[in-house]
Design a protein around this motif. Structure first.
Motif, PDB file in Angstrom:
ATOM      1  N   ASP A  22      30.481  25.841  52.254  1.00  0.00           N
ATOM      2  CA  ASP A  22      29.389  24.946  52.651  1.00  0.00           C
ATOM      3  C   ASP A  22      28.258  24.872  51.624  1.00  0.00           C
ATOM      4  O   ASP A  22      27.303  24.120  51.823  1.00  0.00           O
ATOM      5  CB  ASP A  22      28.803  25.398  53.998  1.00  0.00           C
ATOM      6  N   PHE A  23      28.346  25.630  50.530  1.00  0.00           N
ATOM      7  CA  PHE A  23      27.237  25.653  49.586  1.00  0.00           C
ATOM      8  C   PHE A  23      27.026  24.260  48.996  1.00  0.00           C
ATOM      9  O   PHE A  23      27.935  23.701  48.378  1.00  0.00           O
ATOM     10  CB  PHE A  23      27.498  26.669  48.475  1.00  0.00           C
ATOM     11  N   PRO A  24      25.830  23.679  49.146  1.00  0.00           N
ATOM     12  CA  PRO A  24      25.645  22.265  48.813  1.00  0.00           C
ATOM     13  C   PRO A  24      25.311  21.972  47.356  1.00  0.00           C
ATOM     14  O   PRO A  24      25.457  20.839  46.901  1.00  0.00           O
ATOM     15  CB  PRO A  24      24.468  21.869  49.704  1.00  0.00           C
ATOM     16  N   LYS A  25      24.863  22.996  46.626  1.00  0.00           N
ATOM     17  CA  LYS A  25      24.439  22.790  45.239  1.00  0.00           C
ATOM     18  C   LYS A  25      25.561  23.191  44.274  1.00  0.00           C
ATOM     19  O   LYS A  25      26.493  23.900  44.665  1.00  0.00           O
ATOM     20  CB  LYS A  25      23.185  23.623  44.955  1.00  0.00           C
ATOM     21  N   PRO A  26      25.472  22.757  43.015  1.00  0.00           N
ATOM     22  CA  PRO A  26      26.455  23.238  42.032  1.00  0.00           C
ATOM     23  C   PRO A  26      26.434  24.757  41.952  1.00  0.00           C
ATOM     24  O   PRO A  26      25.372  25.373  41.852  1.00  0.00           O
ATOM     25  CB  PRO A  26      25.969  22.604  40.721  1.00  0.00           C
ATOM     26  N   LEU A  27      27.626  25.355  41.992  1.00  0.00           N
ATOM     27  CA  LEU A  27      27.765  26.811  41.984  1.00  0.00           C
ATOM     28  C   LEU A  27      28.611  27.209  40.779  1.00  0.00           C
ATOM     29  O   LEU A  27      29.769  26.799  40.652  1.00  0.00           O
ATOM     30  CB  LEU A  27      28.424  27.284  43.283  1.00  0.00           C
ATOM     31  N   VAL A  28      28.017  27.993  39.896  1.00  0.00           N
ATOM     32  CA  VAL A  28      28.665  28.400  38.651  1.00  0.00           C
ATOM     33  C   VAL A  28      28.931  29.900  38.693  1.00  0.00           C
ATOM     34  O   VAL A  28      28.043  30.685  39.035  1.00  0.00           O
ATOM     35  CB  VAL A  28      27.770  28.064  37.440  1.00  0.00           C
ATOM     36  N   ALA A  29      30.134  30.295  38.348  1.00  0.00           N
ATOM     37  CA  ALA A  29      30.453  31.718  38.198  1.00  0.00           C
ATOM     38  C   ALA A  29      30.492  32.048  36.716  1.00  0.00           C
ATOM     39  O   ALA A  29      31.146  31.346  35.937  1.00  0.00           O
ATOM     40  CB  ALA A  29      31.794  32.040  38.839  1.00  0.00           C
ATOM     41  N   ILE A  30      29.771  33.089  36.329  1.00  0.00           N
ATOM     42  CA  ILE A  30      29.855  33.611  34.964  1.00  0.00           C
ATOM     43  C   ILE A  30      30.581  34.948  35.058  1.00  0.00           C
ATOM     44  O   ILE A  30      30.010  35.957  35.487  1.00  0.00           O
ATOM     45  CB  ILE A  30      28.464  33.775  34.335  1.00  0.00           C
ATOM     46  N   VAL A  31      31.843  34.932  34.701  1.00  0.00           N
ATOM     47  CA  VAL A  31      32.695  36.111  34.841  1.00  0.00           C
ATOM     48  C   VAL A  31      32.515  36.959  33.583  1.00  0.00           C
ATOM     49  O   VAL A  31      33.121  36.694  32.547  1.00  0.00           O
ATOM     50  CB  VAL A  31      34.163  35.705  35.048  1.00  0.00           C
ATOM     51  N   ASN A  32      31.686  37.971  33.687  1.00  0.00           N
ATOM     52  CA  ASN A  32      31.276  38.788  32.551  1.00  0.00           C
ATOM     53  C   ASN A  32      32.218  39.949  32.240  1.00  0.00           C
ATOM     54  O   ASN A  32      31.950  40.742  31.343  1.00  0.00           O
ATOM     55  CB  ASN A  32      29.865  39.354  32.798  1.00  0.00           C
ATOM     56  N   GLY A  33      33.320  40.029  32.986  1.00  0.00           N
ATOM     57  CA  GLY A  33      34.288  41.104  32.775  1.00  0.00           C
ATOM     58  C   GLY A  33      35.428  40.954  33.752  1.00  0.00           C
ATOM     59  O   GLY A  33      35.574  39.913  34.417  1.00  0.00           O
ATOM     60  N   PRO A  34      36.281  41.979  33.883  1.00  0.00           N
ATOM     61  CA  PRO A  34      37.416  41.899  34.798  1.00  0.00           C
ATOM     62  C   PRO A  34      37.017  41.504  36.218  1.00  0.00           C
ATOM     63  O   PRO A  34      35.958  41.891  36.713  1.00  0.00           O
ATOM     64  CB  PRO A  34      37.988  43.322  34.764  1.00  0.00           C
ATOM     65  N   ALA A  35      37.885  40.725  36.846  1.00  0.00           N
ATOM     66  CA  ALA A  35      37.681  40.280  38.224  1.00  0.00           C
ATOM     67  C   ALA A  35      38.917  40.647  39.032  1.00  0.00           C
ATOM     68  O   ALA A  35      40.041  40.381  38.607  1.00  0.00           O
ATOM     69  CB  ALA A  35      37.439  38.779  38.271  1.00  0.00           C
ATOM     70  N   VAL A  36      38.688  41.265  40.203  1.00  0.00           N
ATOM     71  CA  VAL A  36      39.794  41.732  41.035  1.00  0.00           C
ATOM     72  C   VAL A  36      39.570  41.247  42.469  1.00  0.00           C
ATOM     73  O   VAL A  36      38.432  41.184  42.943  1.00  0.00           O
ATOM     74  CB  VAL A  36      39.883  43.279  41.013  1.00  0.00           C
ATOM     75  N   GLY A  37      40.655  40.922  43.168  1.00  0.00           N
ATOM     76  CA  GLY A  37      40.576  40.577  44.588  1.00  0.00           C
ATOM     77  C   GLY A  37      39.658  39.402  44.866  1.00  0.00           C
ATOM     78  O   GLY A  37      39.848  38.304  44.338  1.00  0.00           O
ATOM     79  N   ILE A  38      38.642  39.617  45.714  1.00  0.00           N
ATOM     80  CA  ILE A  38      37.691  38.573  46.059  1.00  0.00           C
ATOM     81  C   ILE A  38      36.977  38.038  44.817  1.00  0.00           C
ATOM     82  O   ILE A  38      36.561  36.885  44.771  1.00  0.00           O
ATOM     83  CB  ILE A  38      36.655  39.087  47.094  1.00  0.00           C
ATOM     84  N   GLY A  39      36.892  38.861  43.769  1.00  0.00           N
ATOM     85  CA  GLY A  39      36.303  38.400  42.516  1.00  0.00           C
ATOM     86  C   GLY A  39      37.119  37.314  41.850  1.00  0.00           C
ATOM     87  O   GLY A  39      36.597  36.535  41.051  1.00  0.00           O
ATOM     88  N   VAL A  40      38.403  37.256  42.171  1.00  0.00           N
ATOM     89  CA  VAL A  40      39.282  36.195  41.667  1.00  0.00           C
ATOM     90  C   VAL A  40      39.292  35.014  42.622  1.00  0.00           C
ATOM     91  O   VAL A  40      39.123  33.858  42.215  1.00  0.00           O
ATOM     92  CB  VAL A  40      40.721  36.726  41.464  1.00  0.00           C
ATOM     93  N   THR A  41      39.490  35.285  43.913  1.00  0.00           N
ATOM     94  CA  THR A  41      39.675  34.191  44.862  1.00  0.00           C
ATOM     95  C   THR A  41      38.420  33.352  45.057  1.00  0.00           C
ATOM     96  O   THR A  41      38.506  32.149  45.301  1.00  0.00           O
ATOM     97  CB  THR A  41      40.167  34.726  46.218  1.00  0.00           C
ATOM     98  N   MET A  42      37.223  33.964  44.940  1.00  0.00           N
ATOM     99  CA  MET A  42      35.991  33.183  45.098  1.00  0.00           C
ATOM    100  C   MET A  42      35.854  32.100  44.028  1.00  0.00           C
ATOM    101  O   MET A  42      35.155  31.110  44.221  1.00  0.00           O
ATOM    102  CB  MET A  42      34.759  34.087  45.086  1.00  0.00           C
ATOM    103  N   LEU A  43      36.535  32.292  42.895  1.00  0.00           N
ATOM    104  CA  LEU A  43      36.388  31.355  41.785  1.00  0.00           C
ATOM    105  C   LEU A  43      36.922  29.971  42.131  1.00  0.00           C
ATOM    106  O   LEU A  43      36.434  28.970  41.623  1.00  0.00           O
ATOM    107  CB  LEU A  43      37.093  31.904  40.543  1.00  0.00           C
ATOM    108  N   GLY A  44      37.921  29.926  43.001  1.00  0.00           N
ATOM    109  CA  GLY A  44      38.449  28.629  43.434  1.00  0.00           C
ATOM    110  C   GLY A  44      37.451  27.828  44.246  1.00  0.00           C
ATOM    111  O   GLY A  44      37.588  26.605  44.385  1.00  0.00           O
ATOM    112  N   LEU A  45      36.446  28.508  44.802  1.00  0.00           N
ATOM    113  CA  LEU A  45      35.414  27.845  45.599  1.00  0.00           C
ATOM    114  C   LEU A  45      34.160  27.521  44.792  1.00  0.00           C
ATOM    115  O   LEU A  45      33.237  26.902  45.314  1.00  0.00           O
ATOM    116  CB  LEU A  45      35.046  28.727  46.797  1.00  0.00           C
ATOM    117  N   CYS A  46      34.126  27.962  43.525  1.00  0.00           N
ATOM    118  CA  CYS A  46      33.008  27.630  42.646  1.00  0.00           C
ATOM    119  C   CYS A  46      33.283  26.295  41.954  1.00  0.00           C
ATOM    120  O   CYS A  46      34.427  25.869  41.832  1.00  0.00           O
ATOM    121  CB  CYS A  46      32.807  28.737  41.616  1.00  0.00           C
TER     122      CYS A  46
END
Length: 273
Positions: free
Chosen positions: A113-137
């Protein structure tokens, strides 16, 4: 200790609402404070009139190592002795699964539901929810040393973050299956080719991202929200449906013997490192 930063840091600067995972000594693993705090943080970012866009990133060498599984070991810790204690441990785990299901559902809803542009800056390894949330960014930038790993099945869990729907849509069913079913690790460059990452930066040049974001934060905010709303409109109901289904499946997986065996194996292996 009084000046110690919280586990989830929120800063508004130059039109950007920055949300930062801040447990670097634990590889930014999601404890209760992050799990329960991230949805309200997103809600504050959404309503903040001084922020046109939002950024999620991590402190230190990791983006996030995912859910802190020690939460479950504590929940089941009263069991293991046989008889009544087993039942108590089983009840504790069921209650923990129900509570986690509710908080996790709210967290993913906040992303949907987040209405504004949402940017992920992945500054290192991403695991689990750290990976799946990226599809929603909306946009994902990553350092070239990032590794992406979704070990759900090896831990006897179900995929979450709407990844069971979004990953096949983003990268194709076969590539999504390698990641979600078989836990294949992918590099930042591979994730970019798959469409999960927008652009990869050399680690020493990650600061080049911020001038770009500052320029975007000056764009008309209502127009950006309107454009994102149109891009997300035809998917929103489906994403909520998928989130509910995934959370139900995830909570069920957390109460199985298969999960407990995987959890014990995980902590046994970790203790030997």
């Amino acid at each position: 200790m009084a000046n110690q930063e919280p586990d989830l840091v929120e800063v508004v600067k130059d039109g950007i609402y920055i949300i930062r995972f801040n447990r670097p000594k634990r590889k930014n693993a999601f404890n209760d404070k992050i799990m329960l705090g991230l949805a309200p943080a997103l809600e504050r970012a959404a309503s903040n009139p001084d922020a046109a866009i939002a950024v999620i990133t991590g402190t230190g060498d990791y983006f996030t190592s995912g859910n802190d599984l020690s939460n479950f070991s504590k929940g089941a810790g009263s069991g293991g002795g046989g008889g009544a204690s087993d039942k108590k441990g089983e009840t504790n785990l069921e209650q923990l699964a129900q509570a986690a299901n509710g908080s996790f559902n709210r967290l993913v809803k906040a992303f949907i539901d987040f209405p504004k542009p949402l940017v992920a800056i992945v500054n290192g390894p991403a695991v689990g929810i750290g990976v799946t949330m990226l599809g929603l960014c909306d946009v994902v930038y990553a350092t070239n040393r990032a590794i992406f790993h979704a070990p759900f099945v090896s831990l006897a869990q179900a995929p979450e973050g709407c990844s069971s729907f979004l990953f096949p849509r983003i990268m194709g069913p076969g590539k999504a299956a390698e990641i979600l079913l078989f836990g294949k690790k992918v590099t930042a460059d591979e994730a970019c080719k798959l469409g999960l990452v927008t652009e990869v930066f050399p680690d020493e040049h990650m600061d080049q991202i911020w001038p770009r974001l500052h320029q975007w934060a000056k764009l008309p905010p209502v127009a950006m929200m309107r454009a994102k709303g149109l891009m997300r409109a035809h998917l929103k109901d489906k994403l909520h449906e998928v989130n509910d289904l995934e959370c139900k499946s995830l909570a069920e997986s957390w109460t199985t013997e298969e999960f407990m065996a995987a959890l014990m194996k995980f902590f046994t292996r970790k203790s030997k490192l």
